[in-house]
Design a protein around this motif. Structure first.
Motif, PDB file in Angstrom:
ATOM      1  N   GLU A  59       0.863  -1.170   0.000  1.00 47.78           N
ATOM      2  CA  GLU A  59       0.000   0.000   0.000  1.00 47.78           C
ATOM      3  C   GLU A  59       0.904   1.226   0.000  1.00 47.78           C
ATOM      4  OE1 GLU A  59      -3.030  -0.189   3.030  1.00 47.78           O
ATOM      5  OE2 GLU A  59      -3.504  -2.267   2.520  1.00 47.78           O
ATOM      6  N   THR A  60       0.432   2.321  -0.580  1.00 42.71           N
ATOM      7  CA  THR A  60       1.294   3.477  -0.734  1.00 42.71           C
ATOM      8  C   THR A  60       0.578   4.754  -0.314  1.00 42.71           C
ATOM      9  OG1 THR A  60       2.851   4.532  -2.268  1.00 42.71           O
ATOM     10  CG2 THR A  60       0.654   3.974  -3.144  1.00 42.71           C
ATOM     11  N   HIS A  61       1.342   5.827  -0.240  1.00 42.83           N
ATOM     12  CA  HIS A  61       0.786   7.143   0.106  1.00 42.83           C
ATOM     13  C   HIS A  61       1.588   8.201  -0.628  1.00 42.83           C
ATOM     14  CE1 HIS A  61       3.942   8.423   3.149  1.00 42.83           C
ATOM     15  NE2 HIS A  61       4.258   7.167   2.909  1.00 42.83           N
ATOM     16  N   SER A  62       1.079   9.410  -0.666  1.00 43.94           N
ATOM     17  CA  SER A  62       1.693  10.464  -1.474  1.00 43.94           C
ATOM     18  C   SER A  62       2.801  11.202  -0.749  1.00 43.94           C
ATOM     19  CB  SER A  62       0.621  11.465  -1.922  1.00 43.94           C
ATOM     20  OG  SER A  62      -0.025  12.025  -0.790  1.00 43.94           O
ATOM     21  N   GLY A  63       2.991  10.914   0.535  1.00 42.27           N
ATOM     22  CA  GLY A  63       4.031  11.596   1.292  1.00 42.27           C
ATOM     23  C   GLY A  63       5.379  10.929   1.141  1.00 42.27           C
ATOM     24  N   ALA A  64       6.240  11.150   2.130  1.00 43.97           N
ATOM     25  CA  ALA A  64       7.585  10.575   2.115  1.00 43.97           C
ATOM     26  C   ALA A  64       7.677   9.440   3.127  1.00 43.97           C
ATOM     27  CB  ALA A  64       8.617  11.654   2.446  1.00 43.97           C
ATOM     28  N   GLY A  65       8.608   8.541   2.892  1.00 43.09           N
ATOM     29  CA  GLY A  65       8.887   7.490   3.866  1.00 43.09           C
ATOM     30  C   GLY A  65       7.761   6.495   4.029  1.00 43.09           C
ATOM     31  N   VAL A  66       7.552   6.096   5.272  1.00 46.99           N
ATOM     32  CA  VAL A  66       6.568   5.063   5.606  1.00 46.99           C
ATOM     33  C   VAL A  66       5.526   5.663   6.546  1.00 46.99           C
ATOM     34  CG1 VAL A  66       6.240   2.753   6.556  1.00 46.99           C
ATOM     35  CG2 VAL A  66       8.392   3.333   5.430  1.00 46.99           C
ATOM     36  N   ALA A  67       4.254   5.385   6.281  1.00 44.76           N
ATOM     37  CA  ALA A  67       3.168   5.912   7.111  1.00 44.76           C
ATOM     38  C   ALA A  67       2.377   4.755   7.713  1.00 44.76           C
ATOM     39  CB  ALA A  67       2.240   6.794   6.271  1.00 44.76           C
ATOM     40  N   LEU A  68       2.015   4.890   8.973  1.00 41.44           N
ATOM     41  CA  LEU A  68       1.136   3.921   9.625  1.00 41.44           C
ATOM     42  C   LEU A  68      -0.306   4.365   9.396  1.00 41.44           C
ATOM     43  CD1 LEU A  68       0.793   1.421  11.439  1.00 41.44           C
ATOM     44  CD2 LEU A  68       0.899   2.950  13.411  1.00 41.44           C
TER      45      LEU A  68
ATOM     46  N   ARG B 194      -1.851  -0.933   9.146  1.00 40.32           N
ATOM     47  CA  ARG B 194      -0.978  -1.441   8.099  1.00 40.32           C
ATOM     48  C   ARG B 194      -0.064  -0.292   7.663  1.00 40.32           C
ATOM     49  NH1 ARG B 194      -3.710  -5.870   5.130  1.00 40.32           N
ATOM     50  NH2 ARG B 194      -3.140  -4.971   3.127  1.00 40.32           N
ATOM     51  N   PHE B 195       1.102  -0.626   7.145  1.00 38.23           N
ATOM     52  CA  PHE B 195       2.048   0.391   6.717  1.00 38.23           C
ATOM     53  C   PHE B 195       1.879   0.692   5.232  1.00 38.23           C
ATOM     54  CE2 PHE B 195       4.314  -1.443  10.400  1.00 38.23           C
ATOM     55  CZ  PHE B 195       4.496  -0.285  11.137  1.00 38.23           C
ATOM     56  N   ALA B 196       2.012   1.968   4.891  1.00 34.91           N
ATOM     57  CA  ALA B 196       2.026   2.407   3.493  1.00 34.91           C
ATOM     58  C   ALA B 196       3.412   2.954   3.192  1.00 34.91           C
ATOM     59  CB  ALA B 196       0.965   3.477   3.259  1.00 34.91           C
ATOM     60  N   HIS B 197       4.012   2.490   2.101  1.00 38.01           N
ATOM     61  CA  HIS B 197       5.368   2.880   1.719  1.00 38.01           C
ATOM     62  C   HIS B 197       5.322   3.792   0.500  1.00 38.01           C
ATOM     63  CE1 HIS B 197       5.716  -0.970   3.898  1.00 38.01           C
ATOM     64  NE2 HIS B 197       6.874  -0.520   4.326  1.00 38.01           N
ATOM     65  N   SER B 198       6.055   4.886   0.571  1.00 31.64           N
ATOM     66  CA  SER B 198       6.072   5.812  -0.558  1.00 31.64           C
ATOM     67  C   SER B 198       6.913   5.249  -1.696  1.00 31.64           C
ATOM     68  CB  SER B 198       6.635   7.174  -0.127  1.00 31.64           C
ATOM     69  OG  SER B 198       8.034   7.086   0.071  1.00 31.64           O
ATOM     70  N   GLU B 199       6.689   5.766  -2.887  1.00 27.47           N
ATOM     71  CA  GLU B 199       7.426   5.294  -4.062  1.00 27.47           C
ATOM     72  C   GLU B 199       8.921   5.570  -3.913  1.00 27.47           C
ATOM     73  OE1 GLU B 199       7.758   6.359  -8.806  1.00 27.47           O
ATOM     74  OE2 GLU B 199       5.764   6.372  -7.870  1.00 27.47           O
ATOM     75  N   LEU B 200       9.278   6.761  -3.437  1.00 29.64           N
ATOM     76  CA  LEU B 200      10.696   7.094  -3.280  1.00 29.64           C
ATOM     77  C   LEU B 200      11.367   6.186  -2.258  1.00 29.64           C
ATOM     78  CD1 LEU B 200      13.113   8.864  -3.952  1.00 29.64           C
ATOM     79  CD2 LEU B 200      12.307  10.513  -2.232  1.00 29.64           C
ATOM     80  N   TYR B 201      10.668   5.908  -1.155  1.00 24.56           N
ATOM     81  CA  TYR B 201      11.227   5.007  -0.151  1.00 24.56           C
ATOM     82  C   TYR B 201      11.510   3.637  -0.760  1.00 24.56           C
ATOM     83  CZ  TYR B 201      11.462   1.765   3.746  1.00 24.56           C
ATOM     84  OH  TYR B 201      11.871   0.767   4.597  1.00 24.56           O
ATOM     85  N   LEU B 202      10.582   3.127  -1.549  1.00 26.14           N
ATOM     86  CA  LEU B 202      10.739   1.807  -2.156  1.00 26.14           C
ATOM     87  C   LEU B 202      11.886   1.780  -3.153  1.00 26.14           C
ATOM     88  CD1 LEU B 202       6.949   1.096  -2.603  1.00 26.14           C
ATOM     89  CD2 LEU B 202       8.492  -0.183  -1.116  1.00 26.14           C
TER      90      LEU B 202
ATOM     91  N   LEU C 296      19.416  -4.466  -5.691  1.00 25.22           N
ATOM     92  CA  LEU C 296      18.511  -4.949  -6.720  1.00 25.22           C
ATOM     93  C   LEU C 296      18.224  -3.846  -7.737  1.00 25.22           C
ATOM     94  CD1 LEU C 296      15.989  -6.809  -4.396  1.00 25.22           C
ATOM     95  CD2 LEU C 296      17.738  -7.862  -5.841  1.00 25.22           C
ATOM     96  N   THR C 297      17.824  -4.251  -8.914  1.00 21.82           N
ATOM     97  CA  THR C 297      17.442  -3.315  -9.967  1.00 21.82           C
ATOM     98  C   THR C 297      15.924  -3.300 -10.099  1.00 21.82           C
ATOM     99  OG1 THR C 297      19.493  -3.702 -11.187  1.00 21.82           O
ATOM    100  CG2 THR C 297      17.642  -2.792 -12.430  1.00 21.82           C
ATOM    101  N   LEU C 298      15.339  -2.126 -10.049  1.00 23.14           N
ATOM    102  CA  LEU C 298      13.889  -2.000 -10.225  1.00 23.14           C
ATOM    103  C   LEU C 298      13.530  -2.255 -11.680  1.00 23.14           C
ATOM    104  CD1 LEU C 298      11.161  -1.256  -8.923  1.00 23.14           C
ATOM    105  CD2 LEU C 298      11.623   1.121  -9.554  1.00 23.14           C
ATOM    106  N   LEU C 299      12.674  -3.236 -11.910  1.00 19.95           N
ATOM    107  CA  LEU C 299      12.278  -3.617 -13.272  1.00 19.95           C
ATOM    108  C   LEU C 299      10.883  -3.122 -13.636  1.00 19.95           C
ATOM    109  CD1 LEU C 299      13.579  -7.307 -13.163  1.00 19.95           C
ATOM    110  CD2 LEU C 299      14.735  -5.309 -14.132  1.00 19.95           C
ATOM    111  N   ALA C 300      10.023  -2.949 -12.622  1.00 26.79           N
ATOM    112  CA  ALA C 300       8.663  -2.472 -12.894  1.00 26.79           C
ATOM    113  C   ALA C 300       8.076  -1.891 -11.622  1.00 26.79           C
ATOM    114  CB  ALA C 300       7.783  -3.616 -13.397  1.00 26.79           C
TER     115      ALA C 300
END
Length: 221
Positions: A152-161, A166-174, A183-187
């Motif tokens: 699950e994700t969110h529009s902010g930074a880092g990780v949000a509870l 449940r935790f939501a991880h931002s795209e930049l954090y991932l 690892l190399t991000l493929l998709a």
């Protein structure tokens, strides 16, 4: 949510888990992962077949059902013994284990086990900091192996509870966590993996791989 709480929760939930996710929450994580993995393999000119596949947090085996046709050997691990019992009854897995992800991965690393594909469908929502688990996954990947997972994700930074605990991880954090694991991000695709109170939940479907120089680094590790 603590580990004992999660184990008790899913032990109690096991009997109605499949129906609750599919019929009420419209869960489609395994199908989205299958499509993402297939697409990534096609772009790399590789067939969608894996000699060994590890399903982290396999639950009742919903991902195992979807990926069984693509796996020579299918291994699953889950914290809940009751969920594992449901998965075993379906007969898709060659090996099933009860335990937490960190301990299981540590044991696999110790015996130099290697997997061509590692899945984590709707599992990392219970993990705050993904750095350690992604690093361990990278160590059990075979050369040119892949990791595919949903969050699950969110529009902010880092990780949000979230209010759901449940935790939501931002795209930049991932992106940073995947790169940090070598690892190399493929998709990376946005998707509603399930609903919550009738509303789509913002999610991401990611595929990462052990490619190029990373293969040599992990071979030496």
């Amino acid at each position: 949510m603590t580990e004992p709480y999660l184990r008790r929760l899913f032990d109690q939930y096991a009997g109605r888990y499949d129906a609750a996710l599919i019929e009420h929450l419209h869960y489609r994580g395994p199908a989205l992962l299958r499509d993402a993995v297939t697409s990534a393999r096609q772009r790399m000119g590789q067939a969608t077949h894996f000699g060994s596949l590890l399903d982290l947090g396999c639950g009742t085996g919903l991902a195992g059902e979807v990926f069984r046709p693509f796996a020579g050997r299918l291994v699953g691990v889950d914290l809940s013994a009751a969920m594992i019992a449901r998965a075993e009854a379906k007969g898709d897995y060659d090996r099933l284990a009860v335990g937490n992800l960190a301990a299981f991965l540590s044991a696999e690393i110790a015996k130099a086990a290697k997997y061509d594909l590692v899945l984590a469908a709707d599992v990392f929502v219970y993990v705050n900091d993904l750095a350690a688990v992604l690093a361990d996954v990278a160590r059990v990947l075979a050369p040119r192996g892949m990791l595919a997972f949903t969050v699950e994700t969110h529009s902010g930074a880092g990780v949000a509870l979230l209010p759901t605990l449940r935790f939501a991880h931002s795209e930049l954090y991932l992106r940073d966590a995947i790169a940090g694991a070598g690892l190399t991000l493929l998709a990376l695709d946005q998707a509603a993996i399930r609903t919550e109170k009738g509303e789509p939940v913002n999610g991401l479907v990611l595929v990462a791989g052990l490619v190029g120089e990373a293969i040599h680094r992990h071979a030496r590790a």
